[in-house]
Design a protein around this motif. Sequence first.
Motif, mmCIF file in Angstrom:
data_model
loop_
_atom_site.group_PDB
_atom_site.id
_atom_site.type_symbol
_atom_site.label_atom_id
_atom_site.label_comp_id
_atom_site.label_asym_id
_atom_site.label_seq_id
_atom_site.Cartn_x
_atom_site.Cartn_y
_atom_site.Cartn_z
ATOM 1 N N ASN A 152 0.841 -1.190 0.000
ATOM 2 C CA ASN A 152 0.000 0.000 0.000
ATOM 3 C C ASN A 152 0.877 1.240 0.000
ATOM 4 O OD1 ASN A 152 -1.696 -2.200 1.646
ATOM 5 N ND2 ASN A 152 -3.107 -0.845 0.573
ATOM 6 N N ALA A 153 1.966 1.178 0.744
ATOM 7 C CA ALA A 153 2.881 2.311 0.802
ATOM 8 C C ALA A 153 3.595 2.520 -0.526
ATOM 9 C CB ALA A 153 3.890 2.104 1.921
ATOM 10 N N THR A 154 3.979 1.429 -1.199
ATOM 11 C CA THR A 154 4.686 1.573 -2.476
ATOM 12 C C THR A 154 3.732 1.831 -3.624
ATOM 13 O OG1 THR A 154 4.613 -0.797 -2.978
ATOM 14 C CG2 THR A 154 6.501 0.009 -1.698
ATOM 15 N N GLY A 155 2.458 1.483 -3.456
ATOM 16 C CA GLY A 155 1.479 1.646 -4.520
ATOM 17 C C GLY A 155 1.485 0.536 -5.538
ATOM 18 N N GLN A 156 2.232 -0.540 -5.289
ATOM 19 C CA GLN A 156 2.330 -1.634 -6.256
ATOM 20 C C GLN A 156 1.071 -2.503 -6.258
ATOM 21 O OE1 GLN A 156 6.595 -2.327 -4.550
ATOM 22 N NE2 GLN A 156 6.279 -3.812 -6.202
ATOM 23 N N PRO A 157 0.758 -3.127 -7.398
ATOM 24 C CA PRO A 157 -0.375 -4.044 -7.436
ATOM 25 C C PRO A 157 0.001 -5.410 -6.878
ATOM 26 C CG PRO A 157 0.651 -3.977 -9.593
ATOM 27 C CD PRO A 157 1.409 -2.988 -8.725
ATOM 28 N N SER A 158 -0.944 -6.040 -6.231
ATOM 29 C CA SER A 158 -0.713 -7.386 -5.699
ATOM 30 C C SER A 158 -2.041 -8.114 -5.632
ATOM 31 C CB SER A 158 -0.054 -7.327 -4.313
ATOM 32 O OG SER A 158 -0.785 -6.509 -3.427
ATOM 33 N N VAL A 159 -1.976 -9.429 -5.700
ATOM 34 C CA VAL A 159 -3.193 -10.225 -5.750
ATOM 35 C C VAL A 159 -3.086 -11.389 -4.781
ATOM 36 C CG1 VAL A 159 -2.387 -11.681 -7.682
ATOM 37 C CG2 VAL A 159 -4.843 -11.393 -7.277
ATOM 38 N N SER A 160 -4.173 -11.653 -4.069
ATOM 39 C CA SER A 160 -4.280 -12.841 -3.221
ATOM 40 C C SER A 160 -5.065 -13.895 -3.975
ATOM 41 C CB SER A 160 -4.985 -12.509 -1.898
ATOM 42 O OG SER A 160 -5.089 -13.676 -1.089
ATOM 43 N N LEU A 161 -4.525 -15.120 -4.008
ATOM 44 C CA LEU A 161 -5.164 -16.236 -4.695
ATOM 45 C C LEU A 161 -5.415 -17.371 -3.715
ATOM 46 C CD1 LEU A 161 -3.017 -16.297 -7.961
ATOM 47 C CD2 LEU A 161 -5.257 -15.240 -7.619
ATOM 48 N N PRO A 162 -6.558 -18.053 -3.816
ATOM 49 C CA PRO A 162 -6.934 -19.091 -2.828
ATOM 50 C C PRO A 162 -6.326 -20.445 -3.169
ATOM 51 C CG PRO A 162 -8.738 -18.751 -4.382
ATOM 52 C CD PRO A 162 -7.657 -17.775 -4.771
ATOM 53 N N LEU A 163 -5.090 -20.676 -2.728
ATOM 54 C CA LEU A 163 -4.352 -21.872 -3.135
ATOM 55 C C LEU A 163 -4.086 -22.852 -2.007
ATOM 56 C CD1 LEU A 163 -1.743 -20.379 -5.643
ATOM 57 C CD2 LEU A 163 -3.873 -21.582 -6.137
ATOM 58 N N HIS A 164 -4.561 -22.582 -0.794
ATOM 59 C CA HIS A 164 -4.242 -23.480 0.320
ATOM 60 C C HIS A 164 -5.430 -23.569 1.264
ATOM 61 C CE1 HIS A 164 -1.596 -25.600 3.135
ATOM 62 N NE2 HIS A 164 -2.027 -24.809 4.090
#
Length: 472
Positions: free
Chosen positions: A419-431
């Motif tokens: 959030n601080a860097t502004g980068q995109p990220s994604v959570s995926l339901p793998l476990h």
Amino acid sequence: MDEILRLDAVGQARAVREGRVSPRELAEAAIAKIEAFDGALNAVVHKRYERALAEAGALPEGGPFRGVPILLKDLGWVEKGEPYNAGSRALDGVEIAADGYSVAKLKAAGFVILGRTSTPEFGTTITTEPLAFGPTRNPYDPAYSAGGSSGGSAAAVAAGMVAVATASDGGGSIRIPASLCGLVGLKPTKGRSSYGPSGGEGWSGFSVSGLVSRSVRDTAAVLDLISGFEEGDPYGAPALPRPLTEEVGACPGRLRIGFVTRHPRGDVPEHAELTAAVAGAARLLESLGHHVEPGHPDELGNPGFPEHFGALVAANVAAEVESVGAWRGRPVSLEELEPRNRAMAEAGAQRTAVQHVLAVQWMDGFRRRMAAWWRSGHDLLLAPSLGVPPFPLGWVPPEDLSTAFGRTAHAVSYTSAFNATGQPSVSLPLHRTAAGLPVGVQLVAATGREDLLVRLAAQIEAAAPFRHTALR
């Protein structure tokens, strides 16, 4: 009809276009499902059924999501003529005067808004248990939290009330509930969509708007809808090379991916379930032909980050309390707030303007130092979506602030930095845990590279289809 409700939003829109169901019939079925199951989950805090049915019956032809039901998070995502609480009784009686730009885009695309979903007061914690509305329960186990701050949206989508719901993320608030509820949750690049017309940015740019969904193609399609710079915005995200929907199914190439299971700052307890989740994802990525190796930005371990991040959030909470007072026409007393926000507002108000600017400047340096790792040749970082395993309701105690803040800091240790860097990220339901509770893994790309995240997430989804066993 239940078969159509189990489709993702893209599938539901196709069913409407093919005449298998009308927009009104689909809205009625979704409303029936909310009424049948929300009593146990407490995900929806405001309902607008009559307006929704009237709108569904009068929808013009066209629109990529014509007739598809959706729920809006009751934090941001303002809609004209509807109540707005942001998880707080301090906003009782407030009615919105104009649609937010992103809400207007959803309506123009044909979505039918059924209501608003629960959020913790002002979205400042990792679990949706506002004192004003009560706890939102996880569809996988009602004794457990659905996460926060987009917990109401995540619970509703995981349970099958709607295929997608809006969300926002200032420290992990899309990715954390997506992880706990077994969903896809992509936090876009800073500035990807507008906070207008009523706002410029959230939490000094930490907060962004997005959604939670059950499929990568839904995430891509809805982000395409809401993305775009609007006149008066303080900044915008780098332009994408093409619509994200065109990235679904596109080959991501052979990527260099670093992974981390032990937080480099050294103050976050490691947990076997999180390690297993990342290790399993690393093996899957290797099987897909990617180069996966231990590695992370050294700056992720900077011990000064929590203090500076927390100071900026506290200042924003203090400002929000002032704004709420002006909005409703009388000041907000601290006694009206939950203890957590009372403490944050007090701390934020005590900071000087000089201290605030210095914290902003520290974050500028942090952002550039973090970016160096991606510039050095890494494509993605693989990490836990949440710094703690799934947790029960009450685990973040409202009155014991020392315990609450400590546990929250651990939980957001892998999300708030981005959030601080502004980068995109994604959570995926793998476990899944041994008890069957979802655990997400997070992939982080360089600024502006949602296209790469969508390509890889779609490749993962095709190779290891996501299981949505909480669907009602």
